[in-house]
Design a protein around this motif. Structure first.
Motif, PDB file in Angstrom:
ATOM      1  N   ASP A  45       0.461   5.116  -4.757  1.00 57.51           N
ATOM      2  CA  ASP A  45      -0.162   6.255  -4.104  1.00 57.51           C
ATOM      3  C   ASP A  45      -0.672   7.285  -5.112  1.00 57.51           C
ATOM      4  OD1 ASP A  45       2.287   7.123  -4.973  1.00 57.51           O
ATOM      5  OD2 ASP A  45       2.907   8.027  -3.063  1.00 57.51           O
TER       6      ASP A  45
ATOM      7  N   GLY B 276      -2.942  -3.579  -0.178  1.00 50.82           N
ATOM      8  CA  GLY B 276      -3.905  -2.505  -0.030  1.00 50.82           C
ATOM      9  C   GLY B 276      -5.015  -2.938   0.907  1.00 50.82           C
TER      10      GLY B 276
ATOM     11  N   GLN C 140       5.829   7.039   4.915  1.00 51.54           N
ATOM     12  CA  GLN C 140       4.420   6.853   4.683  1.00 51.54           C
ATOM     13  C   GLN C 140       3.939   5.656   5.492  1.00 51.54           C
ATOM     14  OE1 GLN C 140       3.451   6.769   0.502  1.00 51.54           O
ATOM     15  NE2 GLN C 140       5.302   7.888   0.033  1.00 51.54           N
TER      16      GLN C 140
ATOM     17  N   SER D 237      -4.531   1.399   1.412  1.00 59.76           N
ATOM     18  CA  SER D 237      -3.642   2.297   2.123  1.00 59.76           C
ATOM     19  C   SER D 237      -4.447   3.137   3.113  1.00 59.76           C
ATOM     20  CB  SER D 237      -2.951   3.220   1.118  1.00 59.76           C
ATOM     21  OG  SER D 237      -2.401   4.350   1.762  1.00 59.76           O
TER      22      SER D 237
ATOM     23  N   GLN E   7       2.133   2.243   6.280  1.00 58.86           N
ATOM     24  CA  GLN E   7       1.898   1.050   5.506  1.00 58.86           C
ATOM     25  C   GLN E   7       0.472   0.577   5.716  1.00 58.86           C
ATOM     26  OE1 GLN E   7       4.875  -1.712   6.707  1.00 58.86           O
ATOM     27  NE2 GLN E   7       6.451  -0.788   5.436  1.00 58.86           N
ATOM     28  N   GLY E   8      -0.172   0.086   4.657  1.00 62.58           N
ATOM     29  CA  GLY E   8      -1.517  -0.448   4.749  1.00 62.58           C
ATOM     30  C   GLY E   8      -1.506  -1.955   4.821  1.00 62.58           C
TER      31      GLY E   8
ATOM     32  N   ALA F 272       0.841  -1.184   0.000  1.00 62.97           N
ATOM     33  CA  ALA F 272       0.000   0.000   0.000  1.00 62.97           C
ATOM     34  C   ALA F 272       0.882   1.242   0.000  1.00 62.97           C
ATOM     35  CB  ALA F 272      -0.914   0.004   1.214  1.00 62.97           C
ATOM     36  N   ALA F 273       1.989   1.212   0.719  1.00 65.84           N
ATOM     37  CA  ALA F 273       2.957   2.305   0.707  1.00 65.84           C
ATOM     38  C   ALA F 273       4.244   1.794   1.313  1.00 65.84           C
ATOM     39  CB  ALA F 273       2.447   3.507   1.505  1.00 65.84           C
TER      40      ALA F 273
END
Length: 504
Positions: A149, A212, A205, A214, A207-208, A34-35
């Motif tokens: 993102d 995903g 950033q 996020s 994290q998700g 996700a990031a």
């Protein structure tokens, strides 16, 4: 010699960067990123000493041209071959995505392009046996990467998708999208699209979930400006509008009718969706269903409606991993949430009377690949009970305590008067304008509006099922419908709508 050593050093650094991203993916469960916070920009891993800061690596997913979206003519004799081809293309992207996230290099995209080229070629040959050869499809084999993102991109806007003036949280959408000409010329393998800006040193950033969503995919509904006239969307009213409604009660899938098939897009194929669908209505629907089998089935609807209503399941992100297609094997992890309520309503037109839908009409609203395709066909609508004057298209809502998450699907309300389906499953239906007027050659039909509510845990605790590379983005939400109402029931619905009555 010194120059060669420097070049070798750069190569090692780039490989190290990819290994860092790949290792992060594995730590997150192999479903994706996700990031990611790292310290090197893809393709330029060296710190920029002269500038006094380091670049950052950008986590990416794989983005491929949507071949199915560009199909224009598929003879009946080629339908199964094309269906299998589309399923193969999705499987190839699925496999390439996981190799990419495990630290693969540009060879992943090169291999994927070769695979897609062979598959598309087989589809083109099958179509050409009874129709003009669609050579334009052969230009769609190359894929690129897309920062996770980054937004879904520019897309279309129709008043019947939302009554708001804006597509994204009250803001006007960008118009036009990407031009057709040259759209499918691929980038060089391994070349990714550039992010909007660099991450500054020391910034990380969040994290998700694996693959995903996020944290940035969620927004507090209280921070969203009202952007819809009335929940779920403004209904026809005044003037020549047909103001009646017909509601069909089909339950909440209490019987547990699930599968990862998509009988509209990939008929005859198992796991054609790579995510799990929730079904109400027709009890027999799966990838092998035909008009005849659907008409002979039983239904969960209490009025004899045999229609098929389905959508991707919503999952609670609790880590439950069911190892089967459409679930954990396709990076869809978590417990399936049963809707608290399901409301299926047909309504009229702002411009006047509607005509009956033909039996076996197929409609898809929204785009399961909107994150990489762009928003031309996106039609997701997320909200919260008590706040349905605020509709979100590309964000999940964070609802206040005691409020339920709401998903709304407003289907196309204009039909070409000829076909129950089309090659890309879209061009035979479309949306009216704000005044209810259909485009030339189209006629108004009842508009199906599906409203689903869910009890979810507080916080960023849920996500919609998706293709793995779509990262469970909320913009990918979509609904599917096959009209299998007996003709007398459809005629009753149309009469009710045109007379301004409320019927079930």
């Amino acid at each position: 010699m010194k120059q060669r050593q420097s070049q070798q050093g750069h190569k090692r650094s780039r490989l190290t960067t990819r290994m860092m991203v790949g290792a992060a993916a594995l730590l997150l469960g192999g479903g994706g990123l996700a990031a990611v916070a790292t310290t090197a920009l893809a393709g330029n891993a060296e710190p920029d000493a002269t500038a006094g800061h380091q670049h950052t690596a950008v986590a990416t997913t794989i983005s491929c041209p949507d071949v199915g979206e560009k199909l224009r003519q598929v003879p009946q004799s080629a339908q199964l071959q094309v269906s299998k081809g589309l399923a193969a293309l999705d499987r190839q992207v699925h496999d390439a995505y996981h190799r990419w996230m495990e630290g693969g290099d540009s060879a992943v995209l090169t291999t994927l392009k070769h695979q897609r080229s062979r598959t598309i070629g087989t589809m083109v040959t099958a179509i050409n046996r009874k129709a003009p050869r669609p050579d334009y499809l052969l230009k769609m084999s190359g894929c690129t990467t897309k920062p996770v993102d980054e937004g879904a991109g520019a897309g279309g806007f129709d008043s019947t998708k939302s009554t708001a003036n804006g597509w994204y949280q009250g803001q006007l959408p960008q118009q036009g999208g990407q031009p057709e000409q040259g759209q499918y010329q691929s980038q060089q393998p391994g070349q990714s699209q550039q992010p909007g800006q660099e991450q500054q040193p020391g910034q990380e950033q969040q994290q998700g979930q694996p693959g995903g969503p996020s944290p940035d995919d969620f927004v507090d509904i209280n921070n969203v400006q009202p952007n819809a006239d009335a929940p779920p969307f403004a209904a026809p009213n005044g003037g020549n509008a047909t103001t009646g409604t017909f509601t069909t009660e089909c339950g909440r899938n209490e019987e547990g009718h699930f599968n990862p098939d998509n009988v509209i897009v990939t008929p005859g194929v198992s796991n054609g969706a790579h995510h799990t669908h929730d079904y109400v209505g027709n009890k027999s629907t799966d990838g092998s269903s035909t008009d005849e089998s659907l008409a002979a089935s039983d239904t969960t609807c209490n009025n004899g409606d045999l229609s098929t209503y389905y959508w991707p399941v919503l999952r609670k992100l609790d880590g439950q991993a069911e190892q089967k297609p459409g679930a954990a094997q396709d990076a869809n992890v978590g417990s399936v949430l049963t809707p608290a309520t399901v409301t299926l309503t047909y309504r009229g037109s702002q411009a006047g009377q509607v005509r009956a839908m033909p039996r076996f009409l197929r409609i898809i609203t929204g785009d399961a690949k909107a994150f990489t395709n762009g928003t031309d066909n996106a039609n997701a609508s997320w909200s919260c009970t008590g706040s349905e004057d605020r509709q979100l298209k590309d964000k999940y809502p964070l609802c206040p305590q005691g409020s339920q998450v709401v998903r709304t699907f407003a289907f196309q309300n204009c039909w070409d008067g000829r076909s129950t389906d089309s090659a890309n499953h879209r061009t035979h239906v479309t949306f009216s304008d704000r005044n209810g007027n259909c485009p030339q050659g189209f006629t108004a039909i009842p508009q199906l509006v599906e409203r689903l509510t869910y009890d979810v845990p507080q916080g960023a605790s849920f996500a919609v099922d998706s293709f793995p590379e779509q990262l469970h983005k909320p913009v990918t939400d979509h609904g599917d419908f096959i009209n299998v109402m007996p003709d007398d029931l459809m005629n009753k619905a149309v009469d009710c709508i045109n007379r301004g009555q409320k019927c079930t």
